[in-house]
Motif scaffolding. Structure first.
Motif, PDB file in Angstrom:
ATOM      1  N   UNK A 167      54.863  33.054  22.818  1.00 31.76           N
ATOM      2  CA  UNK A 167      53.910  32.317  24.094  1.00 31.76           C
ATOM      3  C   UNK A 167      52.938  32.553  24.706  1.00 31.76           C
ATOM      4  N   UNK A 168      52.316  33.972  24.467  1.00 33.66           N
ATOM      5  CA  UNK A 168      51.220  34.863  24.765  1.00 33.66           C
ATOM      6  C   UNK A 168      49.898  33.904  23.913  1.00 33.66           C
ATOM      7  N   UNK A 169      50.581  33.962  22.505  1.00 29.24           N
ATOM      8  CA  UNK A 169      49.597  33.885  21.204  1.00 29.24           C
ATOM      9  C   UNK A 169      49.664  32.016  21.302  1.00 29.24           C
ATOM     10  N   UNK A 268      54.419  36.672   7.931  1.00 30.07           N
ATOM     11  CA  UNK A 268      54.772  36.660   9.460  1.00 30.07           C
ATOM     12  C   UNK A 268      53.346  35.844   9.762  1.00 30.07           C
ATOM     13  N   UNK A 269      51.997  35.796   9.671  1.00 27.84           N
ATOM     14  CA  UNK A 269      51.125  35.153   9.842  1.00 27.84           C
ATOM     15  C   UNK A 269      51.131  33.978   9.663  1.00 27.84           C
ATOM     16  N   UNK A 270      51.564  33.705   8.465  1.00 28.21           N
ATOM     17  CA  UNK A 270      51.212  32.055   7.769  1.00 28.21           C
ATOM     18  C   UNK A 270      52.937  31.728   8.300  1.00 28.21           C
ATOM     19  N   UNK A 271      53.655  32.275   9.212  1.00 28.87           N
ATOM     20  CA  UNK A 271      54.181  31.399   9.604  1.00 28.87           C
ATOM     21  C   UNK A 271      54.046  30.830  10.912  1.00 28.87           C
ATOM     22  N   UNK A 272      53.429  31.930  11.473  1.00 32.57           N
ATOM     23  CA  UNK A 272      53.210  32.234  12.990  1.00 32.57           C
ATOM     24  C   UNK A 272      52.156  30.820  12.809  1.00 32.57           C
ATOM     25  N   UNK A 273      50.877  30.725  12.170  1.00 32.09           N
ATOM     26  CA  UNK A 273      50.139  29.768  12.230  1.00 32.09           C
ATOM     27  C   UNK A 273      50.231  28.411  12.187  1.00 32.09           C
ATOM     28  N   UNK A 274      52.080  27.626  10.972  1.00 26.52           N
ATOM     29  CA  UNK A 274      52.622  26.979  11.075  1.00 26.52           C
ATOM     30  C   UNK A 274      52.341  26.506  11.893  1.00 26.52           C
ATOM     31  N   UNK A 275      53.988  27.605  12.858  1.00 24.53           N
ATOM     32  CA  UNK A 275      54.225  26.996  13.847  1.00 24.53           C
ATOM     33  C   UNK A 275      53.311  26.560  14.243  1.00 24.53           C
ATOM     34  N   UNK A 276      52.006  27.253  14.519  1.00 22.62           N
ATOM     35  CA  UNK A 276      51.617  26.961  15.962  1.00 22.62           C
ATOM     36  C   UNK A 276      50.508  25.801  15.280  1.00 22.62           C
ATOM     37  N   UNK A 277      50.343  25.231  14.441  1.00 27.98           N
ATOM     38  CA  UNK A 277      49.558  23.786  14.072  1.00 27.98           C
ATOM     39  C   UNK A 277      50.490  22.790  14.454  1.00 27.98           C
ATOM     40  N   UNK A 278      52.428  23.050  13.516  1.00 26.72           N
ATOM     41  CA  UNK A 278      52.704  21.932  14.290  1.00 26.72           C
ATOM     42  C   UNK A 278      52.626  21.475  15.344  1.00 26.72           C
TER      43      UNK A 278
ATOM     44  N   UNK B 138      66.559  32.194   1.236  1.00 29.68           N
ATOM     45  CA  UNK B 138      65.595  31.373   1.284  1.00 29.68           C
ATOM     46  C   UNK B 138      66.117  31.131   3.232  1.00 29.68           C
ATOM     47  N   UNK B 139      66.662  30.800   4.416  1.00 27.47           N
ATOM     48  CA  UNK B 139      66.872  30.470   5.742  1.00 27.47           C
ATOM     49  C   UNK B 139      66.177  31.147   6.091  1.00 27.47           C
ATOM     50  N   UNK B 140      65.602  32.566   5.802  1.00 24.79           N
ATOM     51  CA  UNK B 140      64.605  33.207   6.708  1.00 24.79           C
ATOM     52  C   UNK B 140      63.729  33.094   6.535  1.00 24.79           C
ATOM     53  N   UNK B 141      63.541  32.474   5.228  1.00 26.41           N
ATOM     54  CA  UNK B 141      62.691  32.382   4.574  1.00 26.41           C
ATOM     55  C   UNK B 141      61.075  31.049   5.459  1.00 26.41           C
ATOM     56  N   UNK B 142      62.345  29.917   5.554  1.00 29.47           N
ATOM     57  CA  UNK B 142      61.663  28.607   5.387  1.00 29.47           C
ATOM     58  C   UNK B 142      61.830  28.429   6.877  1.00 29.47           C
ATOM     59  N   UNK B 143      60.284  27.634   7.531  1.00 28.25           N
ATOM     60  CA  UNK B 143      60.265  27.594   8.853  1.00 28.25           C
ATOM     61  C   UNK B 143      61.480  26.840   8.989  1.00 28.25           C
ATOM     62  N   UNK B 144      60.948  26.425  10.110  1.00 32.42           N
ATOM     63  CA  UNK B 144      62.497  25.931  11.350  1.00 32.42           C
ATOM     64  C   UNK B 144      61.937  23.985  11.075  1.00 32.42           C
ATOM     65  N   UNK B 145      60.473  23.975  10.980  1.00 30.61           N
ATOM     66  CA  UNK B 145      60.784  22.256  11.613  1.00 30.61           C
ATOM     67  C   UNK B 145      60.365  22.057   9.924  1.00 30.61           C
ATOM     68  N   UNK B 146      60.200  22.749   9.073  1.00 31.38           N
ATOM     69  CA  UNK B 146      60.523  22.277   7.410  1.00 31.38           C
ATOM     70  C   UNK B 146      62.260  22.053   7.570  1.00 31.38           C
ATOM     71  N   UNK B 147      63.148  23.026   7.926  1.00 32.76           N
ATOM     72  CA  UNK B 147      64.531  22.155   7.685  1.00 32.76           C
ATOM     73  C   UNK B 147      65.414  21.728   8.555  1.00 32.76           C
ATOM     74  N   UNK B 148      64.518  21.392   9.828  1.00 30.78           N
ATOM     75  CA  UNK B 148      64.236  20.138  10.467  1.00 30.78           C
ATOM     76  C   UNK B 148      64.125  18.652  10.040  1.00 30.78           C
ATOM     77  N   UNK B 149      62.874  18.885   8.950  1.00 30.11           N
ATOM     78  CA  UNK B 149      62.682  17.246   8.965  1.00 30.11           C
ATOM     79  C   UNK B 149      63.819  17.449   7.967  1.00 30.11           C
ATOM     80  N   UNK B 150      63.614  18.219   6.409  1.00 32.70           N
ATOM     81  CA  UNK B 150      64.679  18.081   5.659  1.00 32.70           C
ATOM     82  C   UNK B 150      65.832  17.415   6.016  1.00 32.70           C
ATOM     83  N   UNK B 151      66.482  18.253   6.813  1.00 31.64           N
ATOM     84  CA  UNK B 151      67.984  17.664   7.283  1.00 31.64           C
ATOM     85  C   UNK B 151      67.928  15.908   7.829  1.00 31.64           C
ATOM     86  N   UNK B 152      66.762  16.344   8.520  1.00 32.12           N
ATOM     87  CA  UNK B 152      66.437  14.808   9.389  1.00 32.12           C
ATOM     88  C   UNK B 152      66.358  13.203   7.895  1.00 32.12           C
TER      89      UNK B 152
END
Lengths: 339, 307
Positions: A167-169, A268-278, B138-152
């Motif tokens: 959230x802070x990010x 973890x950084x890539x993950x967070x960036x993807x989250x932000x971009x999303x 795999x469950x930890x590595x896949x971002x939530x939006x990927x899971x959500x869109x694939x499920x959708x």
């Protein structure tokens, strides 16, 4: 020892027929081999040997290599650029001309995915290095200083750690982006930064502000542990000064831990960036990251699912590969931690 | 115990204060202030607006007002999306929706993750263990939006089995809950596996076995209870994950929760809502971590309280 007992020992009935010609004097090299000790296996060689045995980690390493080639060399091989809008090729499904299809502006998604991978990897690696440098310095100072200084520094870490980082990010990122944009466009000095865009730089700053906490804790723990070791006592007893102690004894022994922390920080950084971009606050247009490609793909997912699928698969593979390689590296560099 | 409680609650209050302070000053550093998105208001109108919301006062005065408002549960009003609507009303309206999905997801993660982790540890190196480990990695590595869109794509678009948006029926909970719980569930399974393996190797388990204790009782009464402890510490961060994961899930599945409101506020640059919800989320997360920490200390008497 008489001849009979020697023969009995060798399990032979008679001595083999040997003459002078069957023997030759040892060469200089052979003499050398006997007198020198076997080469010491260094920490790194040993770690590499252990890592090579770990099949999963090696596969992950190969995948990371392929991804780097895909991201760095790939775009040069493509006939299109990532922001080029090809008239008449809008909304194309994957085909020979555009293996990943095109988006609604007619941009080739293969080259966009390559650039997106490049940006995501860049963000991951640079952020991890920033986090590592800040965290390592903070952690080492805290651990070495000890006492009151350590206590205060660690209370600060505790508080930062309890903050809802993401959230802070989001809050900080949104706010600093515009002024940052004005700043980097205001002067020629920032020319190299303009190519990156304010979005990515803002991400680096935010990471630098908030994400070093974990690394600082790990490094402090390592320093505290090392400080108590006998060989450090021995070094002090032998009269080595503080600089030598840090450079020669503490730092080299933290390197393994530092590398592992960096390796696990990247996904973890890539993950967070993807989250932000999303969420629409990552890299700035028309630059693409894997997260922003996924976000773009979401509009029209029902008619054009391929737009979402390719970047989504690539980002999952990146995160998985870095995580698995990081785990393997940790096991290789510190076998005691292996469970 | 009292000393620990006081210290821990003190830290929580300080953390919340820091969070509120950072958010307040960060939001106020925006050049142009919150009315930037307005279509060039006249100077007089702008001054009137600023006077109305107290934005003409010095920053420190505004800060003091904001903090005292927070203590009374007043998060300020929205400037952009809903004119003058108190943010606390928005939170009251939309947070229950997020909380409902979130708690179902937490429950699912715990109820599935713990048994899977146990199974994985008890069948170590067997096929069950390998499958669970691969799936959880795999469950930890896949971002939530990927899971959500694939499920959708699979369940809502291709198979048309489940609704793709809204929350009108029980079936519409399925996809959001799976998305939200996949990563925490995987993490719990991994955590549970390593802690169970750790406990099984301990002396008291061997003693129990040597005494001829029933294998079932040994596993479930002696080993399981002690291996649950690390999972409790993970509960705080996990609730954080589920709540922030909610941003993506609520956006994709179009669920009218606080997460979607937050994302919308980001898109429309509605700074007061972002500020209010950030602090609100921060408060919840800090509270959850506090509860988990206290429960953790209560459950395991081996842990020294003032450590």
């Amino acid at each position: 020892m008489d001849k009979q007992s020697i023969l009995r020992k060798l399990n032979l009935n008679s001595l083999p027929d040997l003459s002078e010609q069957d023997f030759e004097p040892a060469s200089a090299a052979e003499k050398e081999q006997i007198t020198t000790m076997a080469e010491a296996v260094s920490y790194w060689k040993d770690a590499w040997r252990r890592l090579k045995k770990n099949k999963i980690a090696m596969i992950a390493l190969v995948i990371i290599g392929c991804l780097l080639i895909f991201a760095i060399i790939g775009p040069y091989l493509s006939p299109y650029t990532y922001s080029q809008q090809i008239r008449g090729d809008e909304n194309m499904f994957p085909c020979m001309k555009h293996p990943f299809g095109t988006d609604k502006l007619g941009r080739d998604l293969l080259v966009r995915t390559m650039i997106g991978t490049r940006i995501s990897l860049l963000i991951g690696i640079v952020s991890a290095v920033i986090v590592l440098v800040i965290g390592a310095v903070y952690g080492a100072v805290s651990g070495l200083a000890g006492g009151m200084t350590d206590n205060i520094m660690m209370r600060i870490v505790d508080i930062l750690n309890a903050l809802p980082t993401i959230l802070m990010v989001i809050a900080i990122k949104m706010v600093i982006e515009e002024p940052l944009n004005t700043l980097i466009n205001s002067s020629e000095i920032f020319k190299p930064l303009q190519a990156l865009g304010s979005g990515i730089i803002a991400i680096f700053i935010v990471y630098g502000l908030l994400y070093w906490v974990g690394a600082a804790r790990i490094i402090r723990g390592q320093v505290l542990q090392l400080k108590e070791m006998e060989y450090i006592n021995a070094a002090i007893a032998l009269g080595s000064n503080k600089n030598r102690l840090i450079m020669k004894h503490l730092l080299p022994n933290c390197v393994g831990q530092l590398i592992v922390t960096t390796m696990l920080q990247i996904p973890s950084a890539i993950f967070t960036e993807a989250f932000l971009s999303f969420l629409g606050i990552g890299v700035s247009m028309p630059m693409a990251s894997l997260g922003s490609l996924c976000s773009d793909g979401l509009n029209g997912i029902i008619s054009y699912p391929y737009r979402e699928i390719f970047p989504a698969v690539v980002i999952s593979i990146i995160i998985l590969a870095f995580n698995l390689f990081g785990d393997g590296l940790r096991d290789a560099l510190d076998p005691r931690l292996k469970k | 115990m009292l000393k620990y409680l006081v210290k821990r609650i003190g830290t929580a209050v300080v953390t919340l204060f820091v969070a509120a302070t950072i958010t307040f000053f960060v939001m106020n550093l925006v050049p142009g202030g919150p009315f930037l998105s307005e279509k060039a208001p006249t100077a007089a109108a702008k001054a009137a607006m600023e006077a109305k919301y107290g934005l003409d006062k010095p920053l420190m005065v505004q800060y003091g007002r904001y903090l005292s408002g927070l203590v009374r549960g007043d998060f300020g009003v929205s400037y952009v999306q809903a004119k003058n609507k108190p943010i606390i009303d928005i939170i009251k309206q939309s947070f229950p929706v997020s909380a409902k999905i979130g708690s179902v997801a937490v429950l699912v993660s715990v109820l599935i993750g713990i048994p899977l982790g146990c199974l994985s540890a008890l069948r170590r190196e067997k096929w069950q263990d390998n499958v669970i480990r691969v799936v959880s990695t795999v469950g930890i590595a896949v971002p939530g939006f990927v899971v959500a869109t694939s499920l959708m794509i699979v369940f809502a678009v291709k198979l048309k089995l489940l609704p793709s948006s809204g929350l009108s029926t029980a079936a519409s909970y399925v996809l959001p809950v799976i998305t939200l719980s996949l990563s925490p569930c995987s993490y719990i399974a991994r955590l549970m596996r390593s802690s169970m393996l750790d406990v099984i190797g301990q002396d008291y388990i061997r003693t129990a076995r040597a005494k001829g204790m029933d294998e079932f009782v040994t596993t479930f009464k002696h080993a399981l209870r002690n291996s649950l402890i690390p999972v409790i510490t993970y509960m705080g961060p996990m609730i954080a994950n589920v709540l922030t994961g909610g941003f993506v899930v609520e956006k994709i599945f179009n669920i009218p929760g606080l997460g979607r409101y937050f994302v919308k506020s980001i898109e429309s640059r509605d700074y007061t809502i972002i500020m209010g919800t950030t602090i609100f989320y921060a408060a919840i997360l800090i509270l959850m971590t506090l509860i988990c920490d206290i429960v953790y200390k209560l459950v395991d008497p081996r842990i020294k309280l003032d450590a």
